[in-house]
Enzyme design. Structure first.
Site, PDB file in Angstrom:
ATOM      1  CG  ASP A  69      -0.300  -0.459   2.499  1.00  0.00           C
ATOM      2  OD1 ASP A  69       0.942  -0.386   2.596  1.00  0.00           O
ATOM      3  OD2 ASP A  69      -1.024  -0.893   3.411  1.00  0.00           O
ATOM      4  CG  ASN A 138      -8.771  -1.710  12.080  1.00  0.00           C
ATOM      5  OD1 ASN A 138      -7.831  -2.362  11.629  1.00  0.00           O
ATOM      6  ND2 ASN A 138      -9.235  -0.632  11.472  1.00  0.00           N
ATOM      7  CG  HIS A 140      -5.826  -2.452   8.895  1.00  0.00           C
ATOM      8  ND1 HIS A 140      -5.868  -1.094   9.099  1.00  0.00           N
ATOM      9  CD2 HIS A 140      -4.553  -2.811   9.175  1.00  0.00           C
ATOM     10  CE1 HIS A 140      -4.685  -0.676   9.469  1.00  0.00           C
ATOM     11  NE2 HIS A 140      -3.860  -1.677   9.527  1.00  0.00           N
ATOM     12  CD  GLU A 145      -8.712   0.814   7.894  1.00  0.00           C
ATOM     13  OE1 GLU A 145      -8.587  -0.155   8.668  1.00  0.00           O
ATOM     14  OE2 GLU A 145      -8.099   1.879   8.052  1.00  0.00           O
TER      15      GLU A 145
END
Ligand code: PGA
Length: 247
Positions: A69, A138, A140, A145
């Site tokens: 990313d 979380n 990801h 996400e």
């Protein structure tokens, strides 16, 4: 679940084991494409790979890399871009050809086209042999996400407030953290022949427990790794502190 879990004491041991694993693959391959990650988790691994390159002369001349990313809006020479991170933390210190290292370009006019081009580049190179992954608190993976469709390919993502806050430590203020990123999608990640997931620290323990013990759901992107045939997890005691599954 085909996942192999290796439990280690802490961050240093995780980094050493991961680097040994990767360097071995690099040494025994004639040609290999690695998927790489940024952030605090793989930094120690990269330090060990550099050390191994210096001491054992492991060569990267036959290696191609694709990063997961990049922030939208940051050019490759921006101190917080992931291209810059990769150059400084790894590529500048090993004998890899920079032209064989790919990171999505976050500072292009047509960002949607960049996503399509990145996906195509990956296919043209025959896909990823081994993908190094971290996990967000979380759940990801990459910047995918919670709620990201499992069939997603490289795409533009809106970063959640928790991800921006987690990454604000690298910026001068929270406002400076970009709101968007380009990320390989979940389907892109799953196409890797092999995945090496690194997890360290108590702040990742809930996410790891969810992955190891929870259901497979788009609400928890990392849970998709359970359907991949070849995943190795290297996790430290703190990261495993909320899990019942132990090795
Ligand atoms: P970290 O990030 O390695 O900086 O903890 C991991 C991730 O968000 O995937």
């Amino acid at each position: 679940m085909d996942m192999k879990l290796i439990e280690v004491k802490g961050y240093q041991e995780m980094s050493a084991r991961a680097a040994e694993y990767i360097a071995h693959k690099v040494r025994i391959s004639k040609k290999i494409t690695l998927g790489l990650a940024t952030g605090g988790t793989p930094e120690g691994t990269y330090r060990n790979l550099i050390e191994d390159h210096r001491q054992n002369y492991t060569s990267y001349r036959h290696v191609t890399t694709f990063n997961l990313d990049e922030y939208v809006g940051l050019a490759g020479d921006h101190l917080n871009s992931y291209r810059y991170f990769m150059n400084k933390k790894l590529f500048d210190h090993i004998d890899i050809q920079k032209s064989n290292t790919y990171v999505p370009r976050g500072h292009v006019l047509d960002i949607e086209q960049e996503c399509l081009d990145y996906e195509k580049l990956l296919i043209d190179h025959g896909g990823i042999d081994m993908q190094l992954l971290g996990i967000g608190s979380n759940g990801h993976i990459g910047f995918n996400e919670p709620g990201t469709p499992f069939d997603s390919e490289t795409h533009v993502v809106e970063l959640t407030p928790s991800t921006r806050e987690a990454n604000a430590r690298y910026f001068s203020s929270l406002e400076q953290v970009p709101t968007k990123a380009i990320s390989m999608g979940i389907a892109t990640i799953l196409k890797a022949k092999e995945i090496l997931l690194l997890v360290s620290g108590e702040n990742k323990s809930e996410a790891l427990a969810q992955l190891l013990e929870g259901e497979i759901t788009e609400k928890n992107p990392a849970s998709v790794l359970k359907i991949h045939p070849f995943v190795t997890v290297i996790a430290d005691h703190a990261a495993l502190s909320a899990s019942k599954v132990r090795c």
